[in-house]
Design a protein around this motif. Sequence first.
Motif, PDB file in Angstrom:
ATOM      1  N   CYS A  24      53.250  41.327  52.301  1.00  0.00           N
ATOM      2  CA  CYS A  24      51.971  41.427  53.020  1.00  0.00           C
ATOM      3  C   CYS A  24      50.913  42.253  52.303  1.00  0.00           C
ATOM      4  O   CYS A  24      49.775  42.359  52.789  1.00  0.00           O
ATOM      5  CB  CYS A  24      52.211  42.000  54.416  1.00  0.00           C
ATOM      6  N   MET A  25      51.227  42.801  51.144  1.00  0.00           N
ATOM      7  CA  MET A  25      50.307  43.708  50.449  1.00  0.00           C
ATOM      8  C   MET A  25      48.925  43.101  50.234  1.00  0.00           C
ATOM      9  O   MET A  25      47.899  43.730  50.509  1.00  0.00           O
ATOM     10  CB  MET A  25      50.897  44.116  49.103  1.00  0.00           C
ATOM     11  N   GLY A  26      48.870  41.872  49.708  1.00  0.00           N
ATOM     12  CA  GLY A  26      47.604  41.257  49.339  1.00  0.00           C
ATOM     13  C   GLY A  26      46.650  41.017  50.490  1.00  0.00           C
ATOM     14  O   GLY A  26      45.457  40.773  50.273  1.00  0.00           O
ATOM     15  N   MET A  27      47.156  41.098  51.721  1.00  0.00           N
ATOM     16  CA  MET A  27      46.286  40.918  52.880  1.00  0.00           C
ATOM     17  C   MET A  27      45.335  42.109  53.044  1.00  0.00           C
ATOM     18  O   MET A  27      44.279  41.975  53.654  1.00  0.00           O
ATOM     19  CB  MET A  27      47.115  40.770  54.154  1.00  0.00           C
ATOM     20  N   SER A  28      45.739  43.268  52.512  1.00  0.00           N
ATOM     21  CA  SER A  28      44.980  44.494  52.753  1.00  0.00           C
ATOM     22  C   SER A  28      44.573  45.257  51.509  1.00  0.00           C
ATOM     23  O   SER A  28      43.727  46.133  51.590  1.00  0.00           O
ATOM     24  CB  SER A  28      45.807  45.450  53.633  1.00  0.00           C
ATOM     25  N   ALA A  29      45.204  44.962  50.369  1.00  0.00           N
ATOM     26  CA  ALA A  29      44.993  45.848  49.231  1.00  0.00           C
ATOM     27  C   ALA A  29      45.298  45.170  47.917  1.00  0.00           C
ATOM     28  O   ALA A  29      45.958  44.136  47.873  1.00  0.00           O
ATOM     29  CB  ALA A  29      45.912  47.076  49.389  1.00  0.00           C
ATOM     30  N   SER A  30      44.816  45.784  46.849  1.00  0.00           N
ATOM     31  CA  SER A  30      45.210  45.527  45.463  1.00  0.00           C
ATOM     32  C   SER A  30      44.697  44.221  44.873  1.00  0.00           C
ATOM     33  O   SER A  30      44.289  44.168  43.727  1.00  0.00           O
ATOM     34  CB  SER A  30      46.737  45.577  45.319  1.00  0.00           C
ATOM     35  N   TYR A  31      44.759  43.135  45.640  1.00  0.00           N
ATOM     36  CA  TYR A  31      44.337  41.839  45.110  1.00  0.00           C
ATOM     37  C   TYR A  31      42.953  41.482  45.628  1.00  0.00           C
ATOM     38  O   TYR A  31      42.747  40.476  46.299  1.00  0.00           O
ATOM     39  CB  TYR A  31      45.352  40.755  45.500  1.00  0.00           C
ATOM     40  N   GLY A  32      41.966  42.343  45.340  1.00  0.00           N
ATOM     41  CA  GLY A  32      40.600  42.085  45.796  1.00  0.00           C
ATOM     42  C   GLY A  32      40.314  42.721  47.143  1.00  0.00           C
ATOM     43  O   GLY A  32      40.991  43.652  47.577  1.00  0.00           O
ATOM     44  N   GLN A  33      39.306  42.199  47.831  1.00  0.00           N
ATOM     45  CA  GLN A  33      38.879  42.764  49.109  1.00  0.00           C
ATOM     46  C   GLN A  33      39.897  42.485  50.217  1.00  0.00           C
ATOM     47  O   GLN A  33      40.639  41.510  50.177  1.00  0.00           O
ATOM     48  CB  GLN A  33      37.525  42.166  49.520  1.00  0.00           C
ATOM     49  N   ARG A  34      39.885  43.377  51.221  1.00  0.00           N
ATOM     50  CA  ARG A  34      40.751  43.156  52.372  1.00  0.00           C
ATOM     51  C   ARG A  34      40.358  41.859  53.073  1.00  0.00           C
ATOM     52  O   ARG A  34      39.180  41.552  53.240  1.00  0.00           O
ATOM     53  CB  ARG A  34      40.604  44.320  53.359  1.00  0.00           C
ATOM     54  N   LYS A  35      41.350  41.077  53.477  1.00  0.00           N
ATOM     55  CA  LYS A  35      41.089  39.773  54.087  1.00  0.00           C
ATOM     56  C   LYS A  35      40.782  39.932  55.580  1.00  0.00           C
ATOM     57  O   LYS A  35      41.186  40.912  56.211  1.00  0.00           O
ATOM     58  CB  LYS A  35      42.310  38.862  53.898  1.00  0.00           C
ATOM     59  N   PRO A  36      40.064  38.948  56.175  1.00  0.00           N
ATOM     60  CA  PRO A  36      39.713  39.038  57.598  1.00  0.00           C
ATOM     61  C   PRO A  36      40.953  39.181  58.480  1.00  0.00           C
ATOM     62  O   PRO A  36      41.915  38.423  58.341  1.00  0.00           O
ATOM     63  CB  PRO A  36      38.996  37.709  57.865  1.00  0.00           C
ATOM     64  N   GLU A  37      40.909  40.171  59.357  1.00  0.00           N
ATOM     65  CA  GLU A  37      42.083  40.508  60.168  1.00  0.00           C
ATOM     66  C   GLU A  37      42.581  39.342  61.008  1.00  0.00           C
ATOM     67  O   GLU A  37      43.791  39.057  61.037  1.00  0.00           O
ATOM     68  CB  GLU A  37      41.729  41.693  61.081  1.00  0.00           C
ATOM     69  N   ALA A  38      41.675  38.649  61.671  1.00  0.00           N
ATOM     70  CA  ALA A  38      42.096  37.546  62.553  1.00  0.00           C
ATOM     71  C   ALA A  38      42.817  36.451  61.766  1.00  0.00           C
ATOM     72  O   ALA A  38      43.829  35.896  62.226  1.00  0.00           O
ATOM     73  CB  ALA A  38      40.883  36.957  63.285  1.00  0.00           C
ATOM     74  N   GLU A  39      42.310  36.163  60.559  1.00  0.00           N
ATOM     75  CA  GLU A  39      42.950  35.135  59.729  1.00  0.00           C
ATOM     76  C   GLU A  39      44.348  35.563  59.290  1.00  0.00           C
ATOM     77  O   GLU A  39      45.285  34.759  59.246  1.00  0.00           O
ATOM     78  CB  GLU A  39      42.094  34.855  58.490  1.00  0.00           C
ATOM     79  N   MET A  40      44.503  36.847  58.956  1.00  0.00           N
ATOM     80  CA  MET A  40      45.797  37.343  58.499  1.00  0.00           C
ATOM     81  C   MET A  40      46.812  37.392  59.642  1.00  0.00           C
ATOM     82  O   MET A  40      47.994  37.116  59.439  1.00  0.00           O
ATOM     83  CB  MET A  40      45.645  38.721  57.848  1.00  0.00           C
ATOM     84  N   ILE A  41      46.355  37.710  60.834  1.00  0.00           N
ATOM     85  CA  ILE A  41      47.250  37.685  61.989  1.00  0.00           C
ATOM     86  C   ILE A  41      47.719  36.254  62.251  1.00  0.00           C
ATOM     87  O   ILE A  41      48.902  35.994  62.512  1.00  0.00           O
ATOM     88  CB  ILE A  41      46.558  38.293  63.232  1.00  0.00           C
ATOM     89  N   GLN A  42      46.803  35.314  62.128  1.00  0.00           N
ATOM     90  CA  GLN A  42      47.163  33.893  62.289  1.00  0.00           C
ATOM     91  C   GLN A  42      48.196  33.480  61.229  1.00  0.00           C
ATOM     92  O   GLN A  42      49.157  32.764  61.524  1.00  0.00           O
ATOM     93  CB  GLN A  42      45.907  33.032  62.171  1.00  0.00           C
ATOM     94  N   LEU A  43      47.992  33.955  60.000  1.00  0.00           N
ATOM     95  CA  LEU A  43      48.915  33.632  58.921  1.00  0.00           C
ATOM     96  C   LEU A  43      50.302  34.224  59.182  1.00  0.00           C
ATOM     97  O   LEU A  43      51.328  33.555  58.990  1.00  0.00           O
ATOM     98  CB  LEU A  43      48.357  34.166  57.602  1.00  0.00           C
ATOM     99  N   LEU A 224      40.069  35.767  39.343  1.00  0.00           N
ATOM    100  CA  LEU A 224      40.405  36.996  40.067  1.00  0.00           C
ATOM    101  C   LEU A 224      39.132  37.681  40.557  1.00  0.00           C
ATOM    102  O   LEU A 224      38.176  37.852  39.795  1.00  0.00           O
ATOM    103  CB  LEU A 224      41.186  37.957  39.172  1.00  0.00           C
ATOM    104  N   PRO A 225      39.110  38.092  41.832  1.00  0.00           N
ATOM    105  CA  PRO A 225      37.907  38.731  42.380  1.00  0.00           C
ATOM    106  C   PRO A 225      37.748  40.166  41.890  1.00  0.00           C
ATOM    107  O   PRO A 225      38.677  40.760  41.326  1.00  0.00           O
ATOM    108  CB  PRO A 225      38.171  38.696  43.892  1.00  0.00           C
ATOM    109  N   GLN A 226      36.574  40.713  42.118  1.00  0.00           N
ATOM    110  CA  GLN A 226      36.308  42.116  41.795  1.00  0.00           C
ATOM    111  C   GLN A 226      37.296  43.001  42.543  1.00  0.00           C
ATOM    112  O   GLN A 226      37.572  42.798  43.724  1.00  0.00           O
ATOM    113  CB  GLN A 226      34.870  42.461  42.211  1.00  0.00           C
ATOM    114  N   GLY A 227      37.835  43.987  41.861  1.00  0.00           N
ATOM    115  CA  GLY A 227      38.759  44.922  42.508  1.00  0.00           C
ATOM    116  C   GLY A 227      40.204  44.483  42.482  1.00  0.00           C
ATOM    117  O   GLY A 227      41.075  45.217  42.965  1.00  0.00           O
ATOM    118  N   ASP A 228      40.497  43.313  41.937  1.00  0.00           N
ATOM    119  CA  ASP A 228      41.888  42.835  41.863  1.00  0.00           C
ATOM    120  C   ASP A 228      42.563  43.528  40.681  1.00  0.00           C
ATOM    121  O   ASP A 228      42.186  43.326  39.531  1.00  0.00           O
ATOM    122  CB  ASP A 228      41.915  41.316  41.682  1.00  0.00           C
ATOM    123  N   TYR A 229      43.596  44.338  40.984  1.00  0.00           N
ATOM    124  CA  TYR A 229      44.163  45.153  39.913  1.00  0.00           C
ATOM    125  C   TYR A 229      45.035  44.368  38.947  1.00  0.00           C
ATOM    126  O   TYR A 229      45.480  44.898  37.928  1.00  0.00           O
ATOM    127  CB  TYR A 229      44.883  46.372  40.488  1.00  0.00           C
TER     128      TYR A 229
END
Length: 342
Positions: A24-43, A224-229
């Motif tokens: 679940c890391m990429g939903m919130s951190a490290s791989y660019g911007q944090r993803k929309p919460e509602a979409e991640m809960i659905q996922l 890769l988006p900005q901020g993606d480590y």
Amino acid sequence: MEVNVPRVKLGSQGLEVSKQGLGCMGMSASYGQRKPEAEMIQLIHHAINSGVTFLDTSDAYGPHTNEILIGKALKGGMREKVQIASKFGITHKDGKMDIHGEPEYVRASCEASLKRLDIDCIDLYYVHRIDTRVPIEVTMGELKKLVEEGKIKYVGLSEASVSTIRRAHAVHPITAVQNEWSLWSRDLEEELVPTCRELGIGIVPYSPLGRGFFSLGPKLIQNLPQGDYRKLFPRFSAENLETNKVVYEKISEIATRKGCTPSQLALAWVHHQGDDVCPIPGTTKIDNINENIGALEVKLTPEEMTQLSALADLVKGERHVVMENTWMHSNTPPLSSWKVDT
């Protein structure tokens, strides 16, 4: 086609999980911007309803926001359907990573994670990275107390050396060891895997898709988006990418012959390592979850396994940005060196 996700025993203490987990890391951190919460809960709900019930998080992801996200996703009766793995030990300050294994830190981290996840007990609690200043027996002693208090059920280690695993296991049984393992990250096979099997410890491969490279190849790096480590990883540097793209091309050729996608082939290779192996590919897209589940249906012959395994010899670049925080450098001082204030 609907795929039935089997259940497996992870380790020998009784933990049962889905044969494939969800990182679940990429939903919130490290791989660019944090993803929309509602979409991640659905996922997350889609994954659980599809049979992927082993959710992997950490207090370091966000930091903290990933655990909060999972806590929200588990409202409404979902908690009983899942096995939650979280981790402690990594902090960041002024752009630098520090690692902690002191008893008071262990306890404070666990209690904070329980609050963020909004649960009473964490199913599997990992030492995220090994604090080489603290004897592992000291860290494990506090984890053992947390098990006895019912705050965690099982204990895991991530990126721990063979010596550290043995010493930890002598204090309290280790249920799982989480390490990077994929077609191009094979350094654990000679020592770590046999040790885990000798001791009855399950193996949880992280980044089984080469941090996404086996899904898209060089296109991944271009987009890769900005901020993606991942932009910092040696294997994705310009001088190494030219060689490493050949690995992806060879995987793609075999996948075409098999009638599956490159990522399914790479993931199937990990699944074929044994019944005690439970990879945790991460994603932020429902289509990718479905594709990853499909890897469970891909059957590989011994010849195909050998052919795929040989690709590791072609890879250029270290597998991690900070190799000193991997298992090869994670021995801890002897217990006799630990001074306890009285």
